[in-house]
Scaffold this motif. Sequence first.
Motif, PDB file in Angstrom:
ATOM      1  N   PHE A 169       2.422  11.407 -13.783  1.00  0.00           N
ATOM      2  CA  PHE A 169       1.862  10.225 -13.120  1.00  0.00           C
ATOM      3  C   PHE A 169       2.568   8.983 -13.656  1.00  0.00           C
ATOM      4  O   PHE A 169       2.664   8.790 -14.862  1.00  0.00           O
ATOM      5  CB  PHE A 169       0.356  10.125 -13.397  1.00  0.00           C
ATOM      6  CG  PHE A 169      -0.331   9.020 -12.647  1.00  0.00           C
ATOM      7  CD1 PHE A 169      -0.958   9.270 -11.441  1.00  0.00           C
ATOM      8  CD2 PHE A 169      -0.356   7.716 -13.152  1.00  0.00           C
ATOM      9  CE1 PHE A 169      -1.598   8.256 -10.746  1.00  0.00           C
ATOM     10  CE2 PHE A 169      -0.989   6.697 -12.469  1.00  0.00           C
ATOM     11  CZ  PHE A 169      -1.620   6.969 -11.261  1.00  0.00           C
ATOM     12  N   THR A 170       3.097   8.166 -12.730  1.00  0.00           N
ATOM     13  CA  THR A 170       3.720   6.909 -13.138  1.00  0.00           C
ATOM     14  C   THR A 170       3.078   5.770 -12.357  1.00  0.00           C
ATOM     15  O   THR A 170       2.617   5.965 -11.223  1.00  0.00           O
ATOM     16  CB  THR A 170       5.236   6.910 -12.865  1.00  0.00           C
ATOM     17  OG1 THR A 170       5.464   7.005 -11.456  1.00  0.00           O
ATOM     18  CG2 THR A 170       5.917   8.070 -13.572  1.00  0.00           C
ATOM     19  N   LEU A 171       3.055   4.586 -12.944  1.00  0.00           N
ATOM     20  CA  LEU A 171       2.447   3.432 -12.274  1.00  0.00           C
ATOM     21  C   LEU A 171       3.209   3.065 -11.004  1.00  0.00           C
ATOM     22  O   LEU A 171       2.599   2.830  -9.947  1.00  0.00           O
ATOM     23  CB  LEU A 171       2.418   2.229 -13.223  1.00  0.00           C
ATOM     24  CG  LEU A 171       1.879   0.919 -12.622  1.00  0.00           C
ATOM     25  CD1 LEU A 171       0.450   1.095 -12.139  1.00  0.00           C
ATOM     26  CD2 LEU A 171       1.974  -0.219 -13.624  1.00  0.00           C
ATOM     27  N   LEU A 172       4.550   3.032 -11.085  1.00  0.00           N
ATOM     28  CA  LEU A 172       5.350   2.642  -9.922  1.00  0.00           C
ATOM     29  C   LEU A 172       5.351   3.711  -8.835  1.00  0.00           C
ATOM     30  O   LEU A 172       5.644   3.401  -7.669  1.00  0.00           O
ATOM     31  CB  LEU A 172       6.794   2.348 -10.338  1.00  0.00           C
ATOM     32  CG  LEU A 172       7.047   0.994 -11.001  1.00  0.00           C
ATOM     33  CD1 LEU A 172       8.507   0.879 -11.403  1.00  0.00           C
ATOM     34  CD2 LEU A 172       6.670  -0.145 -10.074  1.00  0.00           C
ATOM     35  N   GLY A 173       5.039   4.943  -9.180  1.00  0.00           N
ATOM     36  CA  GLY A 173       5.029   6.022  -8.205  1.00  0.00           C
ATOM     37  C   GLY A 173       3.628   6.281  -7.684  1.00  0.00           C
ATOM     38  O   GLY A 173       3.139   5.606  -6.774  1.00  0.00           O
ATOM     39  N   GLU A 174       2.971   7.287  -8.287  1.00  0.00           N
ATOM     40  CA  GLU A 174       1.630   7.665  -7.844  1.00  0.00           C
ATOM     41  C   GLU A 174       0.626   6.520  -7.999  1.00  0.00           C
ATOM     42  O   GLU A 174      -0.296   6.380  -7.194  1.00  0.00           O
ATOM     43  CB  GLU A 174       1.158   8.884  -8.652  1.00  0.00           C
ATOM     44  CG  GLU A 174       1.965  10.146  -8.405  1.00  0.00           C
ATOM     45  CD  GLU A 174       3.251  10.179  -9.206  1.00  0.00           C
ATOM     46  OE1 GLU A 174       4.052  11.109  -8.995  1.00  0.00           O
ATOM     47  OE2 GLU A 174       3.459   9.279 -10.055  1.00  0.00           O
ATOM     48  N   GLY A 175       0.833   5.678  -9.034  1.00  0.00           N
ATOM     49  CA  GLY A 175      -0.082   4.552  -9.246  1.00  0.00           C
ATOM     50  C   GLY A 175      -0.070   3.571  -8.082  1.00  0.00           C
ATOM     51  O   GLY A 175      -1.123   3.139  -7.598  1.00  0.00           O
ATOM     52  N   PHE A 176       1.121   3.213  -7.598  1.00  0.00           N
ATOM     53  CA  PHE A 176       1.228   2.278  -6.483  1.00  0.00           C
ATOM     54  C   PHE A 176       0.692   2.889  -5.185  1.00  0.00           C
ATOM     55  O   PHE A 176       0.119   2.181  -4.346  1.00  0.00           O
ATOM     56  CB  PHE A 176       2.682   1.834  -6.305  1.00  0.00           C
ATOM     57  CG  PHE A 176       3.027   0.594  -7.094  1.00  0.00           C
ATOM     58  CD1 PHE A 176       2.439   0.356  -8.326  1.00  0.00           C
ATOM     59  CD2 PHE A 176       3.938  -0.332  -6.606  1.00  0.00           C
ATOM     60  CE1 PHE A 176       2.752  -0.778  -9.064  1.00  0.00           C
ATOM     61  CE2 PHE A 176       4.256  -1.475  -7.334  1.00  0.00           C
ATOM     62  CZ  PHE A 176       3.655  -1.698  -8.567  1.00  0.00           C
ATOM     63  N   ILE A 177       0.865   4.191  -5.011  1.00  0.00           N
ATOM     64  CA  ILE A 177       0.330   4.841  -3.812  1.00  0.00           C
ATOM     65  C   ILE A 177      -1.197   4.825  -3.846  1.00  0.00           C
ATOM     66  O   ILE A 177      -1.860   4.601  -2.826  1.00  0.00           O
ATOM     67  CB  ILE A 177       0.870   6.281  -3.695  1.00  0.00           C
ATOM     68  CG1 ILE A 177       2.373   6.244  -3.414  1.00  0.00           C
ATOM     69  CG2 ILE A 177       0.144   7.041  -2.581  1.00  0.00           C
ATOM     70  CD1 ILE A 177       3.050   7.583  -3.466  1.00  0.00           C
ATOM     71  N   ALA A 178      -1.777   5.051  -5.034  1.00  0.00           N
ATOM     72  CA  ALA A 178      -3.235   4.985  -5.169  1.00  0.00           C
ATOM     73  C   ALA A 178      -3.748   3.567  -4.914  1.00  0.00           C
ATOM     74  O   ALA A 178      -4.789   3.371  -4.282  1.00  0.00           O
ATOM     75  CB  ALA A 178      -3.655   5.452  -6.563  1.00  0.00           C
ATOM     76  N   ILE A 179      -3.005   2.554  -5.389  1.00  0.00           N
ATOM     77  CA  ILE A 179      -3.382   1.160  -5.128  1.00  0.00           C
ATOM     78  C   ILE A 179      -3.327   0.883  -3.628  1.00  0.00           C
ATOM     79  O   ILE A 179      -4.225   0.243  -3.064  1.00  0.00           O
ATOM     80  CB  ILE A 179      -2.463   0.195  -5.898  1.00  0.00           C
ATOM     81  CG1 ILE A 179      -2.706   0.306  -7.404  1.00  0.00           C
ATOM     82  CG2 ILE A 179      -2.683  -1.247  -5.437  1.00  0.00           C
ATOM     83  CD1 ILE A 179      -1.697  -0.447  -8.253  1.00  0.00           C
ATOM     84  N   ALA A 180      -2.283   1.382  -2.968  1.00  0.00           N
ATOM     85  CA  ALA A 180      -2.163   1.210  -1.519  1.00  0.00           C
ATOM     86  C   ALA A 180      -3.337   1.869  -0.797  1.00  0.00           C
ATOM     87  O   ALA A 180      -3.876   1.313   0.173  1.00  0.00           O
ATOM     88  CB  ALA A 180      -0.847   1.803  -1.028  1.00  0.00           C
ATOM     89  N   ALA A 181      -3.742   3.047  -1.268  1.00  0.00           N
ATOM     90  CA  ALA A 181      -4.867   3.758  -0.651  1.00  0.00           C
ATOM     91  C   ALA A 181      -6.163   2.962  -0.800  1.00  0.00           C
ATOM     92  O   ALA A 181      -6.967   2.864   0.140  1.00  0.00           O
ATOM     93  CB  ALA A 181      -5.019   5.139  -1.284  1.00  0.00           C
ATOM     94  N   PHE A 182      -6.374   2.372  -1.978  1.00  0.00           N
ATOM     95  CA  PHE A 182      -7.586   1.565  -2.192  1.00  0.00           C
ATOM     96  C   PHE A 182      -7.569   0.316  -1.313  1.00  0.00           C
ATOM     97  O   PHE A 182      -8.586  -0.048  -0.713  1.00  0.00           O
ATOM     98  CB  PHE A 182      -7.702   1.168  -3.666  1.00  0.00           C
ATOM     99  CG  PHE A 182      -8.883   0.274  -3.935  1.00  0.00           C
ATOM    100  CD1 PHE A 182     -10.152   0.811  -4.058  1.00  0.00           C
ATOM    101  CD2 PHE A 182      -8.725  -1.105  -4.048  1.00  0.00           C
ATOM    102  CE1 PHE A 182     -11.253  -0.014  -4.292  1.00  0.00           C
ATOM    103  CE2 PHE A 182      -9.808  -1.929  -4.276  1.00  0.00           C
ATOM    104  CZ  PHE A 182     -11.079  -1.380  -4.393  1.00  0.00           C
ATOM    105  N   ILE A 183      -6.412  -0.349  -1.235  1.00  0.00           N
ATOM    106  CA  ILE A 183      -6.296  -1.555  -0.410  1.00  0.00           C
ATOM    107  C   ILE A 183      -6.596  -1.224   1.052  1.00  0.00           C
ATOM    108  O   ILE A 183      -7.325  -1.953   1.740  1.00  0.00           O
ATOM    109  CB  ILE A 183      -4.896  -2.183  -0.544  1.00  0.00           C
ATOM    110  CG1 ILE A 183      -4.711  -2.756  -1.955  1.00  0.00           C
ATOM    111  CG2 ILE A 183      -4.680  -3.279   0.500  1.00  0.00           C
ATOM    112  CD1 ILE A 183      -3.291  -3.204  -2.247  1.00  0.00           C
ATOM    113  N   LEU A 184      -6.052  -0.106   1.537  1.00  0.00           N
ATOM    114  CA  LEU A 184      -6.276   0.289   2.926  1.00  0.00           C
ATOM    115  C   LEU A 184      -7.746   0.584   3.176  1.00  0.00           C
ATOM    116  O   LEU A 184      -8.312   0.154   4.194  1.00  0.00           O
ATOM    117  CB  LEU A 184      -5.426   1.518   3.258  1.00  0.00           C
ATOM    118  CG  LEU A 184      -5.549   2.048   4.689  1.00  0.00           C
ATOM    119  CD1 LEU A 184      -5.158   0.978   5.702  1.00  0.00           C
ATOM    120  CD2 LEU A 184      -4.698   3.298   4.882  1.00  0.00           C
ATOM    121  N   ALA A 185      -8.397   1.304   2.255  1.00  0.00           N
ATOM    122  CA  ALA A 185      -9.810   1.630   2.424  1.00  0.00           C
ATOM    123  C   ALA A 185     -10.667   0.366   2.443  1.00  0.00           C
ATOM    124  O   ALA A 185     -11.541   0.196   3.300  1.00  0.00           O
ATOM    125  CB  ALA A 185     -10.267   2.560   1.298  1.00  0.00           C
TER     126      ALA A 185
END
Length: 319
Positions: A169-185
């Motif tokens: 798990f990396t912040l720039l990888g999976e971390g940014f995708i998780a942030i994008a998912a939260f923003i979209l929700a």
Amino acid sequence: MPAAPLREGSIFTDPRVVFATATLCCLLWGSAFPAIKAGYALFAIAPADVPSQMLFAGTRFTLAGAILLAYAALSGRRLWLTPRQAGQVLLLGLTQTAIQYVFFYIGLAHASGVKASIVNATTIFFSVLLAHFLYRNDRLNAGKSLGVLLGFAGVVVVNLRGAGLDFEFTLLGEGFIAIAAFILAAAMIYGKRVSQGLDATVMTGWQLALGGLMLWAAALPLGGEMAAFDAASAALLVYLALLSAVAYALWSVLLKHNPVGMVAIYNFLIPVFGVVLSALLLGETLLEWKNLAALVLVSAGIWLVSRSQGAPVAHPPAA
């Protein structure tokens, strides 16, 4: 917060209409995966060229918004917004289309496609959890929780490719995708509230157009370009714009009239359709065990959530 208002007598509260409409949206979004890959090839956009990808997305979403606004105008809807509505739609375009897309594509550049698809599915978890705390008629229960877990299991299964899945798990990888998912929700739930006082088609048209223009504004100074423009690439771009216009508009209508959890669970169909359509278009094996198992798991999850939700309680329209 009071219960999420539902429009009394709307055809979009009929479970059969919800099923057909949500499935159509997810089929369209699933078709975007192979279409975007084809678009990158046609426009000669390299996998690591994020500015050009943002420009491509900005063009697609701006065109989609223009199509929806033109349709709304032809059907007699009022396009002009009050200052308050303009601010709401601007915020929606900034979050749901622009910022979310930037986080997603930076994350995608630093994570494998398998993990990106799985982490992106956390949008459904965020949607269901936020709705649980915000709306009285959208609480989590045992059936809904099990349905969401089954749907997520389907996304994991459909993405199993040998050793393609690990626990790094990396912040720039999976971390940014998780942030994008939260923003979209969060943006979609905010959009549900905005749509109570604004036509869903007009709201979606403005937010897509404004969000697309923001992506343009960010991509051009960074050197984004779409070099190879011909009839084939233009036709593909129009298709992507149309699918975005139709899917986002219908999804906004569903969210306007139904509990978030009941609609969000269908998002698990997107990676399943994406894999199936990619297999069909790329000549890969379609009837693999993982595809069939994923479809069964996602279908079971949707059934459980729909069954656990119960009949929606109609409320008068918001003033």
